[in-house]
Design an enzyme around this catalytic site. Structure first.
Site, PDB file in Angstrom:
ATOM      1  N   TYR A   1       0.849  -1.188   0.000  1.00  0.00           N
ATOM      2  CA  TYR A   1       0.000   0.000   0.000  1.00  0.00           C
ATOM      3  C   TYR A   1       0.884   1.235   0.000  1.00  0.00           C
ATOM      4  O   TYR A   1       2.093   1.171   0.217  1.00  0.00           O
ATOM      5  CB  TYR A   1      -0.901   0.025   1.243  1.00  0.00           C
ATOM      6  CG  TYR A   1      -0.168   0.477   2.489  1.00  0.00           C
ATOM      7  CD1 TYR A   1      -0.314   1.784   2.962  1.00  0.00           C
ATOM      8  CD2 TYR A   1       0.688  -0.376   3.163  1.00  0.00           C
ATOM      9  CE1 TYR A   1       0.381   2.216   4.078  1.00  0.00           C
ATOM     10  CE2 TYR A   1       1.377   0.045   4.287  1.00  0.00           C
ATOM     11  CZ  TYR A   1       1.223   1.342   4.747  1.00  0.00           C
ATOM     12  OH  TYR A   1       1.921   1.772   5.842  1.00  0.00           O
TER      13      TYR A   1
ATOM     14  N   PHE B   1       0.233  -7.098   9.879  1.00  0.00           N
ATOM     15  CA  PHE B   1       0.383  -6.874   8.439  1.00  0.00           C
ATOM     16  C   PHE B   1       1.582  -7.666   7.934  1.00  0.00           C
ATOM     17  O   PHE B   1       2.696  -7.484   8.414  1.00  0.00           O
ATOM     18  CB  PHE B   1       0.572  -5.372   8.189  1.00  0.00           C
ATOM     19  CG  PHE B   1       0.809  -4.997   6.746  1.00  0.00           C
ATOM     20  CD1 PHE B   1       0.174  -5.652   5.701  1.00  0.00           C
ATOM     21  CD2 PHE B   1       1.671  -3.948   6.434  1.00  0.00           C
ATOM     22  CE1 PHE B   1       0.391  -5.294   4.387  1.00  0.00           C
ATOM     23  CE2 PHE B   1       1.890  -3.572   5.122  1.00  0.00           C
ATOM     24  CZ  PHE B   1       1.254  -4.249   4.099  1.00  0.00           C
TER      25      PHE B   1
ATOM     26  N   ASN C   1       3.461  -7.580   5.327  1.00  0.00           N
ATOM     27  CA  ASN C   1       4.624  -6.868   4.811  1.00  0.00           C
ATOM     28  C   ASN C   1       5.413  -6.134   5.891  1.00  0.00           C
ATOM     29  O   ASN C   1       6.488  -5.606   5.619  1.00  0.00           O
ATOM     30  CB  ASN C   1       4.220  -5.884   3.706  1.00  0.00           C
ATOM     31  CG  ASN C   1       4.138  -6.572   2.351  1.00  0.00           C
ATOM     32  OD1 ASN C   1       4.393  -7.752   2.228  1.00  0.00           O
ATOM     33  ND2 ASN C   1       3.770  -5.814   1.329  1.00  0.00           N
ATOM     34  N   TYR C   2       4.875  -6.096   7.107  1.00  0.00           N
ATOM     35  CA  TYR C   2       5.652  -5.649   8.270  1.00  0.00           C
ATOM     36  C   TYR C   2       6.058  -6.901   9.049  1.00  0.00           C
ATOM     37  O   TYR C   2       5.734  -7.067  10.221  1.00  0.00           O
ATOM     38  CB  TYR C   2       4.841  -4.708   9.165  1.00  0.00           C
ATOM     39  CG  TYR C   2       4.521  -3.370   8.570  1.00  0.00           C
ATOM     40  CD1 TYR C   2       5.129  -2.918   7.401  1.00  0.00           C
ATOM     41  CD2 TYR C   2       3.601  -2.523   9.176  1.00  0.00           C
ATOM     42  CE1 TYR C   2       4.829  -1.678   6.861  1.00  0.00           C
ATOM     43  CE2 TYR C   2       3.290  -1.273   8.643  1.00  0.00           C
ATOM     44  CZ  TYR C   2       3.904  -0.864   7.489  1.00  0.00           C
ATOM     45  OH  TYR C   2       3.600   0.366   6.949  1.00  0.00           O
ATOM     46  N   ARG C   3       6.769  -7.765   8.401  1.00  0.00           N
ATOM     47  CA  ARG C   3       7.104  -9.089   8.931  1.00  0.00           C
ATOM     48  C   ARG C   3       7.621  -9.012  10.368  1.00  0.00           C
ATOM     49  O   ARG C   3       8.486  -8.208  10.688  1.00  0.00           O
ATOM     50  CB  ARG C   3       8.167  -9.731   8.052  1.00  0.00           C
ATOM     51  CG  ARG C   3       8.591 -11.104   8.488  1.00  0.00           C
ATOM     52  CD  ARG C   3       7.650 -12.169   8.002  1.00  0.00           C
ATOM     53  NE  ARG C   3       7.764 -12.323   6.553  1.00  0.00           N
ATOM     54  CZ  ARG C   3       7.027 -13.164   5.841  1.00  0.00           C
ATOM     55  NH1 ARG C   3       6.108 -13.911   6.439  1.00  0.00           N
ATOM     56  NH2 ARG C   3       7.189 -13.259   4.534  1.00  0.00           N
TER      57      ARG C   3
END
Length: 551
Positions: A195, A477, A479-481
């Site tokens: 995003y 989230f 993609n915020y591993r």
């Protein structure tokens, strides 16, 4: 593993291949030789290019080290103690990817897939398994923009900056809703549900993916038609690394105005930051969907006193007059003035959000694959579904000052995110969320005690925020591993149960569908990592090694 068991595995592999593997103790040298031999036997055999794309510390150590470190974007995972791959494969052709998958299966080694290296926990290039290889897709960076159809075909190893630049080359009134960091790899960003500042107007990056090419566990190249809608659904937010190797995505471009407006306003606690952030969370999720205002909360020192600061950073798809009218009506407390606003083109807004000076920075900086600063870092995430009371905002600022380093980033939802159902893609965090939180701490000093302190700060703050964020399950989230929320452990039922812990945080009610797709397309769990999608218990025929938390 016992010598007898190792011998049995090698014998089994040899019986299904046309050459002797001769792995022996499975050291780097023998794996390199066996892998190279296997690659040369894969079609098309008339292209003897494999030796130029295979790197090993045992044979070409200098080049190996250079390639490995080239796309490490978190210095926490660039030390002598960091687990290293036995091989790095840097394919230049689709057949190289196919051959790598086939040979990795033959040799029984885990494969990690790297497109840009921004995975916050480094799991695209390190592993908790003893023997693993990295398939680095950085040579797959072509971007073909077609303004007539308003589409672009972008390869997985391209970076967001390259995509933005190629769009700008062809049109000043088209863009793509993706992240603000230009060096992020497209493959990981899109497959995890990326995003950016056009989130509220156009939704997620994956909401605009209309086709893809992927190599599956059988080495087949599939597109949307041949992979089927279930797999196509899964790789648009479920993490491509669980299902195959993404070669490219076809995306639909979005219209952007010729004039955009950006601004940044900072306020300390003494300047009413607490009340402003409280009002922000009430107003911004319901404001004009052309407007995105991110808030950064940080501890700072002013006149030798520690305090909290809020930075309001905005991107508006329109001119400053229209923006001022919206702000005066919906968020007058911020006190936005004409002189605070900077009118820019869409591509200049990309530069602005990347912390470049739009007046002195050429757009070509977006083609620089190393324009970012690489630090030590840790990230975590949360979602807020009910407004945090003013007293809570005050407590949060106090906690940030007490901890001293870590900060929070609030990203507003609403707009388009309220319109799509939670199961439209694997990314489930849509309607009902006011904003997303990123926990963020960066540092430059290679000091183990500092790292221990800052990682602890992230855990302490995460625990502190529990009462303010989503629950049952607490959302996260992809993609915020963040490996703190769970890792894959074991196989079969254990693997499924451990995968469910983090899987339901990332994917909520979409987790079970992802497991079904995974079981159907990769029942042997060949494509796996520390937070991959597990297979259904009893369905996997493979026996991957037990995974543990990376350190």
């Amino acid at each position: 593993m016992s010598p007898i068991m190792l011998f049995s595995i090698i014998f089994f592999l040899c019986s299904f291949s046309c050459f002797p593997l001769n792995i022996g103790a499975a050291d780097s040298k023998s794996i390199y030789e066996s892998f190279l031999q296997c690659l040369t036997l894969q079609p098309p055999q008339h292209v003897p290019t494999f030796s130029a794309i295979v790197y090993s510390s045992a044979f070409n150590s200098t080049s190996y080290t250079t390639v490995l470190q080239e796309y490490i974007k978190n210095r926490r995972f660039n030390s002598t103690s960091t687990p290293k791959p036995v091989l790095i494969i840097t394919p230049t052709k689709e057949s190289h990817v196919q051959a790598t998958i086939i040979c990795a299966k033959k040799l029984g080694v885990q494969i990690k897939i790297r497109s840009g290296g921004h995975d916050y926990e480094g799991i695209s290039y390190i592993s908790s398994e003893k023997d693993f290889i990295v398939l680095d897709m950085f040579n797959f960076r072509d971007v073909n923009v077609n303004i007539a159809t308003e589409t672009a075909v972008v390869e997985a190893g391209a970076q967001l900056g390259e995509l933005y630049y190629r769009i700008w080359e062809k049109s000043r009134v088209h863009g793509f809703p993706a992240g603000v960091c230009p060096t992020v790899g497209v493959g990981g960003h899109l497959s995890g549900g990326g995003y950016g500042t056009m989130l509220r107007k156009y939704g997620l990056s994956v909401d605009h993916v209309i086709d893809a090419r992927i190599v599956d566990a059988k080495g087949r190249i599939l597109n949307r038609k041949t992979m089927g809608e279930d797999l196509f659904w899964a790789i648009r937010g479920g993490g491509g690394g669980s299902f195959g190797v993404i070669l490219s995505y076809t995306v639909k471009l979005v219209p952007v105005p010729a004039v955009n407006t950006v601004f940044r306003i900072t306020k300390t606690v003494a300047e009413n930051a607490t009340d402003l952030v409280y009002k922000w969370q009430l107003a911004v999720p319901h404001i004009d969907d052309r407007l995105f205002i991110r808030v950064l909360l940080q501890p700072v020192t002013v006149n030798k006193l520690k305090t909290g600061r809020a930075s309001f950073v905005a991107h508006f798809l329109g001119d400053s007059d229209a923006l001022l009218a919206i702000m005066n009506k919906n968020f007058p407390e911020l006190g936005l003035k004409k002189e605070d606003c900077l009118e820019v083109s869409w591509v200049q807004s990309v530069l602005y959000w990347s912390n470049f000076d739009v007046n002195t920075t050429a757009v070509e900086i977006l083609l620089n694959r190393h324009s970012d600063n690489v630090n030590f870092l840790k990230r975590k995430s949360d979602y807020v579904q009910t407004p945090i009371p003013k007293s809570g905002m005050k407590s949060i600022f106090n906690k940030l000052v007490e901890l001293g380093k870590i900060g929070l980033v609030f990203n507003p939802y609403g707009g388009k995110m309220n319109e799509l159902p939670a199961d439209a893609t694997p990314f489930p965090h849509r309607a009902g969320n006011l904003f997303k939180i990123q926990y963020s701490v960066n540092w430059n000093d290679n000091d183990p005690e500092l790292e221990k302190n800052y990682l602890n700060q992230s855990k302490v703050l995460y625990k502190f925020m529990t009462k303010y964020v989503s629950k049952n399950p607490r959302g996260a989230f992809l993609n915020y591993r963040d490996l703190d929320i769970g890792v894959m452990a074991g196989t079969g039922k254990n693997g499924y149960n451990s995968g469910k812990v983090y899987g339901e945080k990332y994917f909520m009610g979409n987790f079970n569908r992802l497991v079904m797709v995974k079981t159907a397309v990769d029942p042997d769990n060949f494509f796996r990592n520390e937070q991959s999608i597990p297979t259904l218990p009893g369905k996997s025929t493979g026996k991957p090694r037990k995974m543990t938390t990376l350190t």
